[in-house]
Design an enzyme around this catalytic site. Sequence first.
Site, short mmCIF file in Angstrom:
data_model
loop_
_atom_site.label_atom_id
_atom_site.label_comp_id
_atom_site.label_asym_id
_atom_site.label_seq_id
_atom_site.Cartn_x
_atom_site.Cartn_y
_atom_site.Cartn_z
N TYR A 53 -21.74 17.22 14.07
CA TYR A 53 -21.30 17.51 15.44
C TYR A 53 -21.85 16.46 16.40
CZ TYR A 53 -20.10 22.22 13.70
OH TYR A 53 -19.60 23.29 12.99
N PRO A 208 -12.52 31.98 15.49
CA PRO A 208 -11.96 33.34 15.54
C PRO A 208 -10.85 33.50 16.56
CG PRO A 208 -14.05 33.27 16.69
CD PRO A 208 -13.90 31.94 16.00
N LEU A 209 -10.72 32.53 17.48
CA LEU A 209 -9.63 32.54 18.46
C LEU A 209 -8.55 31.54 18.09
CD1 LEU A 209 -11.70 32.89 21.75
CD2 LEU A 209 -10.63 34.68 20.38
N ALA A 210 -8.61 31.06 16.85
CA ALA A 210 -7.58 30.16 16.32
C ALA A 210 -7.38 28.94 17.21
CB ALA A 210 -6.26 30.90 16.13
N GLY A 212 -7.98 28.56 20.31
CA GLY A 212 -7.49 28.87 21.64
C GLY A 212 -6.15 29.58 21.68
N LEU A 214 -5.27 32.43 20.48
CA LEU A 214 -5.36 33.87 20.71
C LEU A 214 -5.90 34.22 22.09
CD1 LEU A 214 -6.59 34.94 17.17
CD2 LEU A 214 -4.30 35.20 18.14
N GLY A 216 -4.19 33.38 24.75
CA GLY A 216 -2.98 33.52 25.56
C GLY A 216 -2.69 32.34 26.45
N LYS A 217 -3.41 31.25 26.26
CA LYS A 217 -3.25 30.10 27.15
C LYS A 217 -2.00 29.27 26.86
CE LYS A 217 -7.16 28.18 25.96
NZ LYS A 217 -8.30 27.22 25.86
#
Length: 344
Positions: A53, A208-210, A212, A214, A216-217
């Site tokens: 990273y 876990p939000l794939a 971004g 998930l 909704g953006k």
Amino acid sequence: MEHRTLGRTGTVVSVHALGTMTFGAESDEATSGEIMTAYVEAGGNFFDTADIYSAGGSEEIIGRWLAAHPTEAAQVVLATKGRFAMGAGPNDVGLSRRHLRDALDASLRRLGVEHVDLYQMHAWDAVTPVEETLRFLDDAVRAGKISYYGFSNYTGWQLTKAVHVAAASGFTAPATLQPQYSLLVRGIEHEIVPAALDAGVGLLPWSPLAGGWLTGKYERDVMPTGATRLGENPTRGMEAWEARNANERTWRVIDAVRAVADARGVSMSQVALVWVAARPAVTSVILGARTTRQLADNLAAAGLVLTAEEMQALTEASAPEVDDYPYGTAGVAQRHRAVPGAGA
């Protein structure tokens, strides 16, 4: 914040881990410091990083924060990873004893610590015998450089092989596996989740939000722009916009998440995080935030409880698309049987 044990170990970690891939890249050092402080103040205690990273920059930023916050640092469960190339030489990559020796020592220097709680193999290495990797990790545990070790991005057979080679060799057993897992990415449920449950390995889902999706953006058929990951790079990795936008399942899942979020008056991110945290074998869900505002929204998931009906609606809407064999209805039917008189 809820806490769980790290796999079958006795170490306790918060159900939401702080992912730090953004540190030194999307988040400068000042912002990264604010994120760490806010996370700890909210009750979090699990930092996850990797040598790759920001080419070591994330570890260095974390190390300086730990040094400046000794009281908080004493409570932090610290995890890092090694495997990917940190130099141009042929031995600057992989899971060989030579590379891992150098990689672990370099990570400890950047973090400013004498040991890390969890050292993870960032991906499988088809070149190095698994026995060599496991012996190094067992030696590192015995030397006090690491408390536990785990894997990331391993398939089911790779995890199972490592578990059984470790057992047969008398080595310390792995504690965790870090896979990609979300309502949009559920393929690990076919082999990896059962392998983890069988071995008692705790899952640490990343993305876990794939990426971004998930939150909704993003909108259907509207190329993202602006200061978002896909706005800056629409072809970014596995979350690339074109392929996911063209998949009808993507929008079916997003609509299901939005329906639950709107009914509850919460963000879509929180709904998606609650779902993945409740899945079998999950120990801690890795949150990746660019800003303290994003982090605060994600951490609010800790206080959200979804009903069984809401969870089922999300699970059904996000069912993975598979062929009949070996993972579809026909294939699954061949792997299970009812026992007469055993009930449901």
